[in-house]
Design an enzyme around this catalytic site. Structure first.
Site, short mmCIF file in Angstrom:
data_model
loop_
_atom_site.label_atom_id
_atom_site.label_comp_id
_atom_site.label_asym_id
_atom_site.label_seq_id
_atom_site.Cartn_x
_atom_site.Cartn_y
_atom_site.Cartn_z
N LYS A 22 -20.15 0.18 -5.34
CA LYS A 22 -18.89 0.66 -4.73
C LYS A 22 -18.16 1.60 -5.68
O LYS A 22 -17.72 2.68 -5.27
CB LYS A 22 -18.01 -0.54 -4.40
CG LYS A 22 -16.58 -0.19 -4.07
CD LYS A 22 -15.72 -1.39 -3.83
CE LYS A 22 -15.05 -1.98 -5.05
NZ LYS A 22 -13.96 -1.18 -5.64
N ASN A 23 -18.07 1.23 -6.94
CA ASN A 23 -17.27 2.01 -7.89
C ASN A 23 -17.94 3.32 -8.29
O ASN A 23 -17.35 4.14 -8.98
CB ASN A 23 -16.93 1.19 -9.13
CG ASN A 23 -15.83 0.18 -8.85
OD1 ASN A 23 -15.31 0.12 -7.74
ND2 ASN A 23 -15.51 -0.63 -9.85
N CYS A 116 -0.80 -3.55 -7.15
CA CYS A 116 -1.70 -4.39 -6.38
C CYS A 116 -1.70 -5.77 -7.02
O CYS A 116 -1.04 -5.99 -8.04
CB CYS A 116 -3.11 -3.80 -6.31
SG CYS A 116 -4.00 -3.94 -7.83
N ARG A 121 -0.83 -1.26 -12.33
CA ARG A 121 -1.85 -0.21 -12.28
C ARG A 121 -1.27 1.19 -12.12
O ARG A 121 -1.41 1.83 -11.07
CB ARG A 121 -2.87 -0.53 -11.20
CG ARG A 121 -3.55 -1.85 -11.46
CD ARG A 121 -4.64 -2.15 -10.49
NE ARG A 121 -5.87 -1.46 -10.76
CZ ARG A 121 -6.98 -1.67 -10.10
NH1 ARG A 121 -7.02 -2.55 -9.13
NH2 ARG A 121 -8.07 -1.01 -10.40
N ASP A 307 -14.17 -7.00 -14.23
CA ASP A 307 -14.55 -7.32 -12.85
C ASP A 307 -15.48 -8.54 -12.76
O ASP A 307 -15.84 -8.97 -11.66
CB ASP A 307 -15.23 -6.11 -12.19
CG ASP A 307 -14.23 -5.02 -11.84
OD1 ASP A 307 -13.02 -5.26 -11.97
OD2 ASP A 307 -14.66 -3.92 -11.44
N ARG A 399 -14.24 -5.68 1.04
CA ARG A 399 -14.00 -4.38 0.37
C ARG A 399 -15.16 -4.02 -0.54
O ARG A 399 -15.43 -2.84 -0.77
CB ARG A 399 -12.72 -4.46 -0.47
CG ARG A 399 -11.44 -4.40 0.34
CD ARG A 399 -10.25 -4.27 -0.59
NE ARG A 399 -10.59 -3.38 -1.67
CZ ARG A 399 -10.22 -3.55 -2.94
NH1 ARG A 399 -9.49 -4.57 -3.28
NH2 ARG A 399 -10.58 -2.67 -3.87
C1 UD1 Z 1 -11.61 0.79 -12.34
C2 UD1 Z 1 -12.45 0.02 -11.34
C3 UD1 Z 1 -12.05 -1.46 -11.33
C4 UD1 Z 1 -12.11 -2.03 -12.75
C5 UD1 Z 1 -11.33 -1.14 -13.72
C6 UD1 Z 1 -11.52 -1.57 -15.17
C7 UD1 Z 1 -12.94 1.66 -9.64
C8 UD1 Z 1 -12.71 2.16 -8.25
N1 UD1 Z 1 -12.23 0.61 -10.01
O1 UD1 Z 1 -10.25 0.70 -11.93
O2 UD1 Z 1 -12.95 -2.16 -10.48
O3 UD1 Z 1 -11.54 -3.31 -12.76
O4 UD1 Z 1 -11.77 0.22 -13.63
O5 UD1 Z 1 -12.85 -1.56 -15.52
O6 UD1 Z 1 -13.75 2.20 -10.37
N2 UD1 Z 1 -3.93 2.51 -16.96
C9 UD1 Z 1 -2.71 3.06 -17.30
N3 UD1 Z 1 -2.41 4.31 -16.80
C10 UD1 Z 1 -3.26 5.00 -16.00
C11 UD1 Z 1 -4.50 4.42 -15.66
C12 UD1 Z 1 -4.81 3.18 -16.16
O7 UD1 Z 1 -1.91 2.46 -18.02
O8 UD1 Z 1 -2.93 6.12 -15.61
C13 UD1 Z 1 -4.27 1.16 -17.47
C14 UD1 Z 1 -4.43 0.13 -16.36
O9 UD1 Z 1 -3.19 -0.44 -15.97
C15 UD1 Z 1 -5.35 -0.88 -16.99
C16 UD1 Z 1 -6.27 0.00 -17.85
O10 UD1 Z 1 -5.55 1.22 -18.05
O11 UD1 Z 1 -4.64 -1.76 -17.83
C17 UD1 Z 1 -7.63 0.27 -17.28
O12 UD1 Z 1 -7.47 0.70 -15.93
P1 UD1 Z 1 -8.47 1.74 -15.24
O13 UD1 Z 1 -9.72 1.86 -16.03
O14 UD1 Z 1 -7.72 2.98 -14.94
O15 UD1 Z 1 -8.80 1.00 -13.88
P2 UD1 Z 1 -9.18 1.71 -12.53
O16 UD1 Z 1 -9.81 3.01 -12.82
O17 UD1 Z 1 -8.01 1.67 -11.60
#
Ligand code: UD1
Length: 420
Positions: A22-23, A116, A121, A307, A399
């Site tokens: 999915k990711n 969420c 996030r 995850d 999902r």
């Molecule tokens: C992706 C995955 C999700 C997985 C996560 C961490 C997808 C669709 N989803 O989510 O399944 O759990 O990686 O491996 O690929 N952060 C910030 N600012 C930002 C972006 C992130 O502070 O602009 C923080 C987040 O709050 C979190 C950390 O960085 O604490 C990692 O998040 P991130 O890697 O961005 O997660 P996703 O990409 O949303």
């Protein structure tokens, strides 16, 4: 509304084929916005999040047909750059359209995904990076309104934190930008690597794939000749089925996987006493004589994935002793604890750490799924609980898990999807 009914205490056996990730499917679909031609995508998982993104792309003007292998999608016809709230609220990963839309059209409006269940996030790192590439960004009425009328410009971007979708968004934006972009502290997840390979196969000059420093030469706004794509296997689905073998102490084999992507998970299972046999594209888990407790710290790839944290917590309830789980990525990713406790688990939470006392006899209960991975922990707990567990709100599971009951039933689980 549907729920899952699972009768516990059944041994599992046999093998299960793992679906596409999915990711990886989500950034791939978003990347079709960069393509000048229709793209065939195979091994696309049939899960709700993929359908949501397809719907969003259709809303923007793309069209697709299903083929024997997957889909053929034509996003070259996209004529809107507005990803509206109705769809984005269903799936945070819709934010993956931000980078490609802005790079292609020079402007876009993408609804803010909001928080969420597992925490706030934010997307500040996505926005900061686009600003460094010359975008003017405003937040108005819940929308990110981004403009770069002259096109995005190559820049050096150092991510303050490793972000998976953030890295993907900026990689896609950089592929169409004017000039060279250097990204530092990029995520190294296999899904990010696949996206880089796709861009490379489309002729984009990109160095440092799979490392935390990537340099990418943009196409000066020209759409790319994306080639056909096969989505990599879902390492989280794979890990979940390995945990199903572990928690029921059964021998099962997962097939159609890339074992390298599961190294951290397989190693933890070995440390907990399970046997692991690996071939080129399969992993077999063998029963443990005694399930040992574990210390787990979630971190970025190639470390232990957040995850998989909930599934391992369920497993730790069956270990002989006390396990410690440290959740390092998300501030509120312990929603499954209260539901596991209702089934008899003993888990103490302190900040971002959980102490799990094992071994505990679990008993069936009515429980509620709260987010995607938390829900899979409840399935695992139900597999060993005494009695029949009912898991409600399973749309969370749909999902990200393809043909869940089918796959578990084939392994010998007594699982049914029923209507409330
Ligand atoms: C992706 C995955 C999700 C997985 C996560 C961490 C997808 C669709 N989803 O989510 O399944 O759990 O990686 O491996 O690929 N952060 C910030 N600012 C930002 C972006 C992130 O502070 O602009 C923080 C987040 O709050 C979190 C950390 O960085 O604490 C990692 O998040 P991130 O890697 O961005 O997660 P996703 O990409 O949303």
């Amino acid at each position: 509304m549907y729920y899952l009914s699972i009768e516990g205490k059944q041994k599992l056996k046999g093998s299960v084929s793992i679906s596409g990730a999915k990711n990886s499917a989500l950034p791939i679909l978003a990347a079709t916005l960069l393509s000048q031609n229709p793209v065939s995508i195979s091994n696309l998982p049939n899960v709700a999040d993929v359908k949501t993104l397809l719907k969003l792309l259709e809303n923007l003007g793309a069209s697709y047909e299903t083929t024997q292998e997957g889909i053929k999608i034509d996003s070259s016809t996209v004529n809107s750059a507005c990803a509206n709230y109705d769809i984005v609220r269903k799936m945070r990963a819709s934010i993956l359209t931000l980078g490609p839309l802005l790079a292609r059209f020079g402007h876009c409006e993408v609804s803010l995904p909001g928080g969420c269940a597992i925490g706030q996030r934010p997307i500040d790192l996505h926005l900061k990076a686009l600003e460094a590439m010359g975008a003017k960004i405003q937040i108005e009425q819940g929308y990110v309104i981004a403009k770069a009328p002259e096109g995005l410009k190559g820049a050096t971007i150092i991510f303050d934190k490793v972000t998976v979708t953030g890295s993907e968004n900026i990689l896609m934006a950089a592929a169409l930008a004017h000039g060279v972009t250097k990204l530092v502290n990029v995520a190294k997840e296999p899904e990010v690597v696949q996206l880089c390979e796709i861009l490379k196969n489309a002729g984009v000059k990109i160095d440092g794939i799979g490392t935390s420093e990537i340099t990418i030469v943009g196409s000066y706004g020209k759409l790319l000749p994306l080639q056909d794509i096969k989505v990599i296997p879902d390492r989280i689905e794979a890990g979940t089925y390995l945990c199903a073998g572990a928690i029921t102490n059964s021998k099962i084999t997962i097939t159609d996987v890339i074992p390298k992507h599961l190294e951290a998970v397989a190693l933890k299972l070995q440390q907990m006493g399970f046997g692991i046999e690996i071939t080129d594209d399969s992993i077999t888990i063998l029963p443990a004589t005694k399930i040992l407790p574990s210390d787990i710290e979630t971190t970025e790839y190639p470390g232990f994935p957040t995850d998989m944290q909930a599934q391992f917590m369920a497993l730790c309830t069956q270990a002989d002793g006390t396990s410690l789980i440290d959740e390092r990525l998300f501030e509120n990713r312990f929603m499954h604890v209260s539901e596991l406790s209702r089934m008899g688990a003993s888990v103490k939470l302190k900040g971002h750490s959980a102490t799990v006392e094992g071994h505990r006899e679990l008993t069936a209960a009515d429980v509620m799924a709260t987010d995607l991975r938390a829900s899979s922990a409840l399935i695992l707990a139900a597999l060993v609980a005494k009695g029949t567990t009912k898991i409600h709100r399973i749309y969370h599971l749909d999902r990200g898990y393809e043909n869940l009951e089918g796959k578990f039933s084939a392994l010998g689980a007594k699982i049914e999807r029923l209507e409330e």
